[in-house]
Each structure stands twice: as C-alpha cells, then as structure tokens.
Design a protein around this motif. Structure first.
Motif, PDB file in Angstrom:
ATOM      1  N   TRP A  27       1.206  -1.282   0.296  1.00 24.51           N
ATOM      2  CA  TRP A  27       0.242  -0.078   0.499  1.00 24.51           C
ATOM      3  C   TRP A  27       0.652   1.159  -0.329  1.00 24.51           C
ATOM      4  CZ3 TRP A  27      -4.855   0.577  -1.535  1.00 24.51           C
ATOM      5  CH2 TRP A  27      -5.536  -0.573  -1.221  1.00 24.51           C
ATOM      6  N   THR A  28       1.876   1.390   0.257  1.00 24.46           N
ATOM      7  CA  THR A  28       2.802   2.592   0.598  1.00 24.46           C
ATOM      8  C   THR A  28       3.308   2.915  -0.554  1.00 24.46           C
ATOM      9  OG1 THR A  28       4.708   0.940   1.405  1.00 24.46           O
ATOM     10  CG2 THR A  28       3.267   1.931   2.817  1.00 24.46           C
ATOM     11  N   PHE A  29       3.726   1.285  -1.424  1.00 22.13           N
ATOM     12  CA  PHE A  29       4.168   1.845  -2.795  1.00 22.13           C
ATOM     13  C   PHE A  29       2.591   2.203  -3.948  1.00 22.13           C
ATOM     14  CE2 PHE A  29       8.107  -1.063  -1.877  1.00 22.13           C
ATOM     15  CZ  PHE A  29       8.845  -0.058  -1.956  1.00 22.13           C
ATOM     16  N   ASN A  33       0.869   6.090  -6.154  1.00 22.93           N
ATOM     17  CA  ASN A  33       0.179   6.903  -7.750  1.00 22.93           C
ATOM     18  C   ASN A  33      -0.505   7.258  -7.468  1.00 22.93           C
ATOM     19  OD1 ASN A  33       0.071   6.149 -10.370  1.00 22.93           O
ATOM     20  ND2 ASN A  33       0.400   3.859 -10.324  1.00 22.93           N
ATOM     21  N   PHE A  34      -2.025   6.379  -6.818  1.00 21.31           N
ATOM     22  CA  PHE A  34      -2.738   6.693  -6.338  1.00 21.31           C
ATOM     23  C   PHE A  34      -3.526   7.614  -6.376  1.00 21.31           C
ATOM     24  CE2 PHE A  34      -6.984   7.045  -3.712  1.00 21.31           C
ATOM     25  CZ  PHE A  34      -8.199   6.440  -4.715  1.00 21.31           C
ATOM     26  N   LEU A  35      -3.037   8.871  -4.768  1.00 20.29           N
ATOM     27  CA  LEU A  35      -3.468   9.685  -5.225  1.00 20.29           C
ATOM     28  C   LEU A  35      -2.998  10.948  -6.725  1.00 20.29           C
ATOM     29  CD1 LEU A  35      -1.566  10.332  -1.502  1.00 20.29           C
ATOM     30  CD2 LEU A  35      -3.724  10.375  -1.973  1.00 20.29           C
ATOM     31  N   GLY A  36      -1.893  10.596  -7.550  1.00 20.60           N
ATOM     32  CA  GLY A  36      -2.052  11.214  -8.174  1.00 20.60           C
ATOM     33  C   GLY A  36      -3.025  10.973  -9.255  1.00 20.60           C
ATOM     34  N   PHE A  37      -3.237  10.383  -9.276  1.00 19.94           N
ATOM     35  CA  PHE A  37      -4.644   9.757 -10.169  1.00 19.94           C
ATOM     36  C   PHE A  37      -5.648  10.681  -9.532  1.00 19.94           C
ATOM     37  CE2 PHE A  37      -8.349   6.626 -10.476  1.00 19.94           C
ATOM     38  CZ  PHE A  37      -8.862   6.752 -12.029  1.00 19.94           C
ATOM     39  N   ALA A  38      -5.489  10.065  -8.613  1.00 22.89           N
ATOM     40  CA  ALA A  38      -6.736  11.172  -7.891  1.00 22.89           C
ATOM     41  C   ALA A  38      -6.621  13.081  -8.102  1.00 22.89           C
ATOM     42  CB  ALA A  38      -6.807  10.761  -6.728  1.00 22.89           C
ATOM     43  N   LEU A  42      -9.446  12.144 -11.328  1.00 20.45           N
ATOM     44  CA  LEU A  42     -11.273  12.216 -10.456  1.00 20.45           C
ATOM     45  C   LEU A  42     -11.501  13.571 -10.438  1.00 20.45           C
ATOM     46  CD1 LEU A  42     -10.676   8.797  -8.071  1.00 20.45           C
ATOM     47  CD2 LEU A  42     -11.722   9.261  -9.808  1.00 20.45           C
ATOM     48  N   VAL A  43     -10.614  14.217  -9.729  1.00 16.46           N
ATOM     49  CA  VAL A  43     -10.868  15.724  -9.498  1.00 16.46           C
ATOM     50  C   VAL A  43     -11.549  16.437 -10.593  1.00 16.46           C
ATOM     51  CG1 VAL A  43      -9.935  18.269  -8.740  1.00 16.46           C
ATOM     52  CG2 VAL A  43      -9.827  15.706  -7.457  1.00 16.46           C
ATOM     53  N   PRO A  44     -10.635  17.058 -11.690  1.00 18.53           N
ATOM     54  CA  PRO A  44     -11.249  16.636 -12.754  1.00 18.53           C
ATOM     55  C   PRO A  44     -13.150  16.243 -13.163  1.00 18.53           C
ATOM     56  CG  PRO A  44      -8.802  16.439 -13.491  1.00 18.53           C
ATOM     57  CD  PRO A  44      -9.571  16.124 -12.228  1.00 18.53           C
ATOM     58  N   VAL A  45     -12.672  15.275 -13.499  1.00 22.86           N
ATOM     59  CA  VAL A  45     -13.635  14.348 -14.168  1.00 22.86           C
ATOM     60  C   VAL A  45     -15.421  14.893 -13.271  1.00 22.86           C
ATOM     61  CG1 VAL A  45     -14.850  11.953 -13.829  1.00 22.86           C
ATOM     62  CG2 VAL A  45     -13.157  12.228 -15.377  1.00 22.86           C
ATOM     63  N   ILE A  46     -14.724  15.005 -11.413  1.00 19.68           N
ATOM     64  CA  ILE A  46     -16.078  15.633 -10.858  1.00 19.68           C
ATOM     65  C   ILE A  46     -16.619  16.753 -10.721  1.00 19.68           C
ATOM     66  CG2 ILE A  46     -16.364  15.062  -8.644  1.00 19.68           C
ATOM     67  CD1 ILE A  46     -15.589  12.665  -8.361  1.00 19.68           C
ATOM     68  N   GLY A  47     -15.388  17.628 -11.033  1.00 17.07           N
ATOM     69  CA  GLY A  47     -15.694  19.009 -11.125  1.00 17.07           C
ATOM     70  C   GLY A  47     -16.102  19.530 -12.270  1.00 17.07           C
ATOM     71  N   ALA A  48     -15.974  19.188 -13.853  1.00 17.67           N
ATOM     72  CA  ALA A  48     -16.192  19.291 -14.883  1.00 17.67           C
ATOM     73  C   ALA A  48     -18.035  19.702 -14.319  1.00 17.67           C
ATOM     74  CB  ALA A  48     -16.495  18.297 -15.820  1.00 17.67           C
ATOM     75  N   PRO A  49     -18.608  18.746 -14.535  1.00 18.43           N
ATOM     76  CA  PRO A  49     -20.550  19.159 -14.354  1.00 18.43           C
ATOM     77  C   PRO A  49     -20.423  20.016 -13.376  1.00 18.43           C
ATOM     78  CG  PRO A  49     -19.718  16.620 -13.845  1.00 18.43           C
ATOM     79  CD  PRO A  49     -18.180  17.510 -13.803  1.00 18.43           C
ATOM     80  N   ALA A  50     -19.865  20.680 -12.669  1.00 14.53           N
ATOM     81  CA  ALA A  50     -20.404  21.648 -11.955  1.00 14.53           C
ATOM     82  C   ALA A  50     -20.381  23.178 -12.418  1.00 14.53           C
ATOM     83  CB  ALA A  50     -19.810  21.666 -10.716  1.00 14.53           C
ATOM     84  N   VAL A  51     -19.208  22.922 -13.020  1.00 11.73           N
ATOM     85  CA  VAL A  51     -18.005  23.929 -14.145  1.00 11.73           C
ATOM     86  C   VAL A  51     -19.316  24.062 -15.029  1.00 11.73           C
ATOM     87  CG1 VAL A  51     -16.043  24.804 -14.841  1.00 11.73           C
ATOM     88  CG2 VAL A  51     -15.848  23.746 -12.593  1.00 11.73           C
TER      89      VAL A  51
END
Length: 80
Positions: A27-29, A33-38, A42-51
């Motif tokens: 998990w530490t490895f 990578n998961f934080l970068g992916f998120a 994920l943040v732009p994909v979730i934020g795009a409909p709101a914008v």
C-alpha cells in the motif's frame, strides 16, 4: 502432541503479521500513484459537470447559469 497446537498457532500468528506487513508495504508503494491519479483525473472529472453550469473565467466568482451554456452551444454555428 499437546505442544503442537500452540506452536502451530504461533506460526499462524507470525504468518498473519508477515502478511499484514507485506500488505502495508504494498500500500505504501501504490498510495502515491493513487493520490496522483485522484488529483489529476478524478477531481477534474467530478468538477467538470459543476463548472459546465456556471459562467466562470477563473479570476472572478463563478456565476450559476444553469442550462444557458448548453443553449448557447447548440445555437452556435461553430458547434456541430
């Protein structure tokens, strides 16, 4: 025969600790990578409909426009 059972459970407990430790190392490895992916996906994909329902130039406060952006898009000759 009576001592075989505690030894087996000691081995099982050691195996569980070893498995837990290996899982934690894995998990530490994968966590960076998961934080970068998120953050980058994920943040732009979730934020795009709101914008898409606001009028916003990144400098001022977003103003809610509802479906007006989509009506303007369909009426624009450059779209389609």
């Amino acid at each position: 025969m009576g001592h075989a059972r505690p030894r087996a459970s000691a081995h099982a407990a050691a195996a569980r600790r070893r498995r837990r430790r290996i899982t934690l190392i894995g998990w530490t490895f994968i966590l960076p990578n998961f934080l970068g992916f998120a953050a980058l996906t994920l943040v732009p994909v979730i934020g795009a409909p709101a914008v898409s329902f606001t009028q916003w130039d990144s400098y001022s406060t977003p103003r809610w426009t509802g479906l007006d952006n989509f009506h303007r898009m369909w009426d624009d000759d450059n779209f389609c």
